[in-house]
Write a protein that holds these residues in place. Structure first.
Motif, PDB file in Angstrom:
ATOM      1  N   HIS A 258       0.835  -1.202   0.000  1.00  0.00           N
ATOM      2  CA  HIS A 258       0.000   0.000   0.000  1.00  0.00           C
ATOM      3  C   HIS A 258       0.874   1.257   0.000  1.00  0.00           C
ATOM      4  CE1 HIS A 258      -3.411   2.608   0.807  1.00  0.00           C
ATOM      5  NE2 HIS A 258      -2.697   3.187   1.760  1.00  0.00           N
ATOM      6  N   ILE A 259       1.905   1.275   0.837  1.00  0.00           N
ATOM      7  CA  ILE A 259       2.800   2.436   0.879  1.00  0.00           C
ATOM      8  C   ILE A 259       3.463   2.632  -0.483  1.00  0.00           C
ATOM      9  CG2 ILE A 259       4.936   3.337   1.889  1.00  0.00           C
ATOM     10  CD1 ILE A 259       4.153   1.872   4.494  1.00  0.00           C
TER      11      ILE A 259
ATOM     12  N   GLN B   4       0.942   4.039  -3.070  1.00  0.00           N
ATOM     13  CA  GLN B   4       0.618   5.440  -2.812  1.00  0.00           C
ATOM     14  C   GLN B   4       1.772   6.357  -3.205  1.00  0.00           C
ATOM     15  OE1 GLN B   4      -2.595   4.711  -2.651  1.00  0.00           O
ATOM     16  NE2 GLN B   4      -2.839   6.410  -1.226  1.00  0.00           N
TER      17      GLN B   4
ATOM     18  N   ARG C 198      -5.868   1.583   5.825  1.00  0.00           N
ATOM     19  CA  ARG C 198      -5.225   2.233   4.668  1.00  0.00           C
ATOM     20  C   ARG C 198      -5.281   3.758   4.806  1.00  0.00           C
ATOM     21  NH1 ARG C 198      -7.522  -2.387   2.899  1.00  0.00           N
ATOM     22  NH2 ARG C 198      -6.227  -3.767   1.599  1.00  0.00           N
ATOM     23  N   ASP C 199      -6.442   4.281   5.203  1.00  0.00           N
ATOM     24  CA  ASP C 199      -6.559   5.730   5.402  1.00  0.00           C
ATOM     25  C   ASP C 199      -5.611   6.210   6.490  1.00  0.00           C
ATOM     26  OD1 ASP C 199      -8.516   5.929   3.459  1.00  0.00           O
ATOM     27  OD2 ASP C 199     -10.170   5.690   4.886  1.00  0.00           O
TER      28      ASP C 199
ATOM     29  N   ASP D  18      -2.102   6.317   5.150  1.00  0.00           N
ATOM     30  CA  ASP D  18      -1.890   7.497   4.300  1.00  0.00           C
ATOM     31  C   ASP D  18      -1.571   8.719   5.150  1.00  0.00           C
ATOM     32  OD1 ASP D  18      -2.379   5.966   2.075  1.00  0.00           O
ATOM     33  OD2 ASP D  18      -4.452   6.627   1.821  1.00  0.00           O
ATOM     34  N   ARG D  19      -2.362   8.902   6.211  1.00  0.00           N
ATOM     35  CA  ARG D  19      -2.194  10.090   7.058  1.00  0.00           C
ATOM     36  C   ARG D  19      -0.910  10.020   7.881  1.00  0.00           C
ATOM     37  NH1 ARG D  19      -7.602   8.987   8.236  1.00  0.00           N
ATOM     38  NH2 ARG D  19      -6.995   8.251  10.313  1.00  0.00           N
TER      39      ARG D  19
ATOM     40  N   VAL E 146       2.406   7.879   4.745  1.00  0.00           N
ATOM     41  CA  VAL E 146       2.662   8.365   3.405  1.00  0.00           C
ATOM     42  C   VAL E 146       2.818   9.890   3.368  1.00  0.00           C
ATOM     43  CG1 VAL E 146       1.767   8.521   1.047  1.00  0.00           C
ATOM     44  CG2 VAL E 146       1.498   6.396   2.341  1.00  0.00           C
ATOM     45  N   GLU E 147       1.929  10.612   4.023  1.00  0.00           N
ATOM     46  CA  GLU E 147       2.006  12.071   3.998  1.00  0.00           C
ATOM     47  C   GLU E 147       3.299  12.575   4.647  1.00  0.00           C
ATOM     48  OE1 GLU E 147      -1.509  13.787   5.637  1.00  0.00           O
ATOM     49  OE2 GLU E 147      -2.863  12.844   4.178  1.00  0.00           O
TER      50      GLU E 147
END
Length: 489
Positions: free
Chosen positions: A369-370, A373, A473-474, A477-478, A481-482
């Motif tokens: 997932h990382i 993204q 997953r959300d 992301d927060r 990934v961000e």
């Protein structure tokens, strides 16, 4: 008859006075004239395929309705889809066929087969397909049955005789003598459009705007005329080139698109197989491998200006610059000036990847997932599954050592008890651990496991990875990934 310069040396449309027929012109005309028979016209950019087919239609001057469509135009693509679906009676020229989706190409191939087998060819759909090299063989592979009933013609670049013929015809109409035509041939490489543009610039430099009353001799300096041609093309093509080179999400260190386009320009061919280019050019291999499977397609989908100028087929890894003017422009660009204008750093560390992911198999879903993204955000990422095809026949131990020790800007490591226990993660740690002191390791702490060589006070991200949580997953992301994107930019 007094003629204006632009009427003689023509850069738009079909030349009235300087069109040079390819050697197989009459054979192509015969197939175009045959009702129902599919025709394929292929060749590299700049060989005059489109001009040739337009001249043939002009010479035929028949009453058979003809519609010209270009696959680079969205409105035309919609019309092409209608033709494939409704099979109307008429003659249809489909230019830039290679730009169409595989599904639409296959539908048109089926339509060509039906037309070729029709008992009454005058009531069927006549297809004339124009595209880059091998478009004919690719079409036949879609529908092998039509091989013997389709006219496939290759338009080759002009030889010195053809280029000389073009220049001399134009010179006669302008009442001038252009010296050293062989130098023009060496510059344009048999490109008919470029010959027209080059001769137009030669005349402009000499102050010749229309047919001369008295015959005059004209000389020229190739670098001077080349510079003039490139400058004339700048307004039309520089924005697309710059947009492509800067990527989807600009970062001063993110230069793979710049490096790949420069390599293609220096390679000298407007249509290239990126896999072959990567194998033949070690200096650009890493950049190509970083973008050819995923990121290049994403870039073109997100940048309409670049997509109109550059074509890429993710399945075949074929990259092409269809417009001969654009290809000439990139061949003679000042790449150092472009690099500065794009905002890239003067000295960039030679890293194939911005991020290499180290993880145990139990955390593969999180790592994947990382990786996905980051790739969507145009970050060069090493994630093992995505590069298996690139390293076939090579030892993972050697590649992993290179990637985690030298070829990645940062190593993002998913640390937990599984990473401590497994053989491969331990092997990776042994090679990236010395980089901890250089602050090139970014830990993602999934539990409280301690690791030799990775101090517990290194600032990282603490993340609870629970695949049963529908929002993991959300949260990734927060929380991951961000922060990585902030770090990279």
């Amino acid at each position: 008859m007094k003629l204006n310069l632009e009427e003689v040396f023509v850069t738009e449309g079909v030349p009235a006075f300087t069109f040079v027929k390819p050697p197989n012109y009459n054979r192509i005309l015969l197939d175009v004239r045959s009702p129902g028979k599919p025709v394929i016209l292929e060749g590299q950019s700049g060989t005059g395929k489109t001009t040739c087919i337009k001249q043939i239609l002009k010479d035929l001057a028949d009453q058979f309705p003809t519609e010209y469509l270009a696959a680079r135009e969205p409105v035309d693509v919609s019309r092409i889809e209608e033709i494939a679906r409704d099979r109307p009676v008429g003659r249809f020229v489909i230019d830039d066929f290679h730009r169409l989706s595989s599904k639409l190409q296959e539908s048109l191939a089926d339509l060509a087969k039906i037309s070729a087998e029709s008992a009454d060819p005058s009531t069927c759909t006549k297809l004339i397909v124009v595209g880059i090299n091998n478009v004919g063989s690719n079409l036949i592979q879609l529908v092998p049955d039509i091989a013997k009933r389709v006219g496939i013609h290759t338009i080759a670049p002009g030889g010195e005789k053809e280029i000389r013929d073009l220049v001399e015809r134009g010179a006669e109409k302008m009442n001038i003598v252009i010296a050293d035509i062989h130098l023009i041939f060496e510059e344009v490489r048999g490109d008919y459009w470029l010959t027209q543009q080059f001769c137009q610039s030669v005349c402009l430099k000499a102050g010749v705007m229309a047919t001369c009353d008295d015959k005059i001799d004209i000389g020229f300096d190739v670098p001077v005329v080349r510079s003039d041609v490139v400058e004339q093309l700048r307004a039309a093509h520089y924005p697309a080139v710059k947009e492509f080179c800067r990527g989807k999400r600009f970062r001063p260190s993110n230069q793979p698109y710049f490096k790949v386009l420069r390599a293609i320009a220096q390679n000298g061919f407007s249509n290239v197989d990126l896999t072959e280019l990567a194998n033949s050019d070690p200096e650009v291999r890493g950049s190509i491998n970083n973008i050819k499977d995923w990121r290049l397609s994403i870039l073109l989908e997100s940048k309409p200006l670049a997509a109109r100028s550059f074509y890429y087929n993710k399945e075949t890894k074929n990259f092409s610059i269809d417009d001969p003017a654009l290809f000439y422009f990139v061949r003679h660009l000042d790449w150092e000036a472009l690099r500065r204008d794009c905002g890239f750093r003067e000295v960039v560390e030679n890293h194939e990847y911005d991020v290499a992911l180290s993880f145990a198999g139990e955390n593969r879903e999180l790592a994947k997932h990382i990786a996905n993204q980051l790739q969507d955000l145009d970050v060069p990422v090493f994630y093992d599954e995505a590069f298996e095809a690139n390293f076939l026949g090579k030892a993972w131990t050697k590649k992993f050592k290179e990637i985690f020790a030298d070829e990645s800007r940062y190593v993002v490591v998913l640390l937990d008890k599984h990473h401590a226990e497994k053989i491969w993660p331990t092997f990776e740690r042994e090679h990236f651990a010395p980089r901890v002191a250089d602050e090139h390791i970014i830990p993602i702490y999934l539990d409280d496991t301690k690791f030799v060589g990775i101090p517990t006070d290194i600032i990282g991200v603490r993340f609870r990875f629970d695949q049963e949580d529908p929002e993991w997953r959300d949260k990734a992301d927060r929380e991951i990934v961000e922060k990585l994107i902030d770090k990279l930019t």
